[in-house]
Write an enzyme that holds these catalytic residues in place. Structure first.
Site, PDB file in Angstrom:
ATOM      1  N   TYR A  40       0.827  -1.208   0.000  1.00 23.75           N
ATOM      2  CA  TYR A  40       0.000   0.000   0.000  1.00 23.75           C
ATOM      3  C   TYR A  40       0.855   1.249   0.000  1.00 23.75           C
ATOM      4  CZ  TYR A  40       0.863   0.918   4.994  1.00 23.75           C
ATOM      5  OH  TYR A  40       1.443   1.221   6.196  1.00 23.75           O
ATOM      6  N   LYS A 153       6.340  -1.587   2.190  1.00 25.75           N
ATOM      7  CA  LYS A 153       5.073  -1.112   2.751  1.00 25.75           C
ATOM      8  C   LYS A 153       3.997  -2.143   2.435  1.00 25.75           C
ATOM      9  CE  LYS A 153       3.319   3.510   3.781  1.00 25.75           C
ATOM     10  NZ  LYS A 153       3.875   3.718   5.131  1.00 25.75           N
ATOM     11  N   GLU A 185      12.039   2.630  14.596  1.00 22.43           N
ATOM     12  CA  GLU A 185      11.124   3.686  14.156  1.00 22.43           C
ATOM     13  C   GLU A 185       9.862   3.648  15.000  1.00 22.43           C
ATOM     14  OE1 GLU A 185       9.536   3.074  10.158  1.00 22.43           O
ATOM     15  OE2 GLU A 185       9.716   0.900  10.359  1.00 22.43           O
ATOM     16  N   LEU A 209      10.952   1.377   7.461  1.00 22.63           N
ATOM     17  CA  LEU A 209      10.321   1.808   6.225  1.00 22.63           C
ATOM     18  C   LEU A 209      11.053   3.074   5.760  1.00 22.63           C
ATOM     19  CD1 LEU A 209       7.932   3.522   4.658  1.00 22.63           C
ATOM     20  CD2 LEU A 209       8.008   1.056   4.352  1.00 22.63           C
TER      21      LEU A 209
HETATM   22  C1  LIG Z   1       4.568   4.749   5.895  1.00 20.56           C
HETATM   23  C2  LIG Z   1       5.465   4.507   7.048  1.00 20.56           C
HETATM   24  C3  LIG Z   1       6.414   5.463   7.467  1.00 20.56           C
HETATM   25  C4  LIG Z   1       6.474   6.877   6.943  1.00 20.56           C
HETATM   26  O1  LIG Z   1       6.704   6.990   5.590  1.00 20.56           O
HETATM   27  P1  LIG Z   1       6.244   8.294   4.810  1.00 20.56           P
HETATM   28  O2  LIG Z   1       6.599   8.008   3.405  1.00 20.56           O
HETATM   29  O3  LIG Z   1       7.012   9.447   5.360  1.00 20.56           O
HETATM   30  O4  LIG Z   1       4.772   8.447   5.057  1.00 20.56           O
HETATM   31  C5  LIG Z   1       7.314   5.105   8.458  1.00 20.56           C
HETATM   32  N1  LIG Z   1       7.251   3.894   9.054  1.00 20.56           N
HETATM   33  C6  LIG Z   1       6.335   2.980   8.720  1.00 20.56           C
HETATM   34  C7  LIG Z   1       6.329   1.676   9.429  1.00 20.56           C
HETATM   35  C8  LIG Z   1       5.403   3.256   7.704  1.00 20.56           C
HETATM   36  O5  LIG Z   1       4.496   2.333   7.377  1.00 20.56           O
END
Ligand SMILES: *Cc1c(COP(=O)(O)O)cnc(C)c1O
Length: 286
Positions: A40, A153, A185, A209
């Site tokens: 996604y 993702k 994170e 991510l």
């Molecule tokens: C989507 C997501 C992010 C942030 O990514 P962006 O591209 O800045 O929205 C960070 N960590 C995880 C686990 C995510 O799913």
């Protein structure tokens, strides 16, 4: 006509067509439902435009490639679909959610021979989280129990769901994940800390991510002459940080002012965080 604008049910994109939300249903045999077998993206919409669209399409294509999933449309076709949704729904400031699953097939783990990937996409209004960005949030630390391809993702989000629920149960705004004391994170955003004026964040490897907001913030730090390093750091370094903040598409840059009940620095959003928030704001088209 008695009503001006027939503001009907929201339309969504599902499996090759636009449908009213009430008619949008998926097969019980979709692999997204059985296995979380899909990927996604969440896009930000500012002033009716997709923010950092190319970076999101690049990441979508990479996630698809890495799980051996063929996207059902070319990048330009996906872009047309998302723009069509934005126009139909008159979304100026909000988000676009989209996902692609490996499709419908009898339940069996290996890739099905002839399933057709199913794409879902819709947009929603969403204001910028101004209050959170100004005052900051609290967080709790938890072990990172997710798998070893956190750079993709994918729809498998149970590790994040459980962690975020534990944070919610404790009244905390988010959770900071760590593997054996190495901070990775947050549940759905990236984490950065500031020590002695320098920004530190986990390298973009398989354990986090690769956030698009993270990349924008690192670039802005460079432009602002703020020293920024991609290096793993420990829970001890987190606790000794002067500032901490998370980055993500919908959250932008949100200060973390309390961790496990203790203040971060002086317990207020710090000067480096503020400067980065201001430079981020300047990248938003009005
Ligand atoms: C989507 C997501 C992010 C942030 O990514 P962006 O591209 O800045 O929205 C960070 N960590 C995880 C686990 C995510 O799913």
């Amino acid at each position: 006509m008695l009503f001006r604008e027939p503001r009907c049910l929201p339309v969504i994109w599902l499996d090759d067509r636009l449908v009213p939300e009430s008619e949008a249903s998926v097969s019980y045999s979709d692999r997204g439902y059985y296995f979380g077998d899909g990927i996604y993206e969440v896009f930000r919409v500012y002033g009716g435009h997709l923010y950092e669209a190319d970076a999101h399409y690049d990441r979508l294509e990479r996630s698809a490639r890495e799980i051996g999933l063929g996207l059902p449309y070319a990048r330009t076709e996906i872009d047309d679909i998302l723009r069509l949704l934005l126009e139909r729904e008159h979304v100026q400031n909000g988000t676009v959610y989209m996902q692609v699953t490996r499709g419908v097939a009898p339940r069996s783990h290996p890739f099905p021979a002839d399933a057709k990937p199913v794409m879902l996409a819709y947009c929603s209004d969403a204001a910028r989280p101004i209050h959170m960005m100004q005052t900051g949030i609290s967080a709790v630390t938890r072990p990172d129990i997710r798998w070893l391809r956190c750079d993709l993702k994918t729809l498998n989000l149970l590790g994040s769901v459980l962690a975020k629920q534990e944070a919610a149960d404790q009244g905390a705004g988010d959770v900071i994940l760590h593997r054996d004391g190495i901070v990775t994170e947050c549940s759905a955003s990236n984490l950065m800390i500031v020590k002695d004026g320098a920004v530190l964040t986990h390298p973009a490897d398989h354990l986090i991510l690769h956030g698009i907001t993270r990349a924008v913030v690192l670039r802005l730090a460079g432009e602002q002459g703020i020293h920024a390093r991609e290096r793993a750091f420990t829970l001890e370094e987190l606790r000794a940080a002067d500032e901490a903040f998370l980055t993500g598409t919908t959250m932008e840059i949100v200060p973390i002012v309390q961790i496990d009940g203790l203040p971060v620095g002086v317990g207020e959003p710090g000067p480096v965080t503020r400067r980065l928030q201001q430079s981020f704001e300047a990248t938003i088209p009005s």
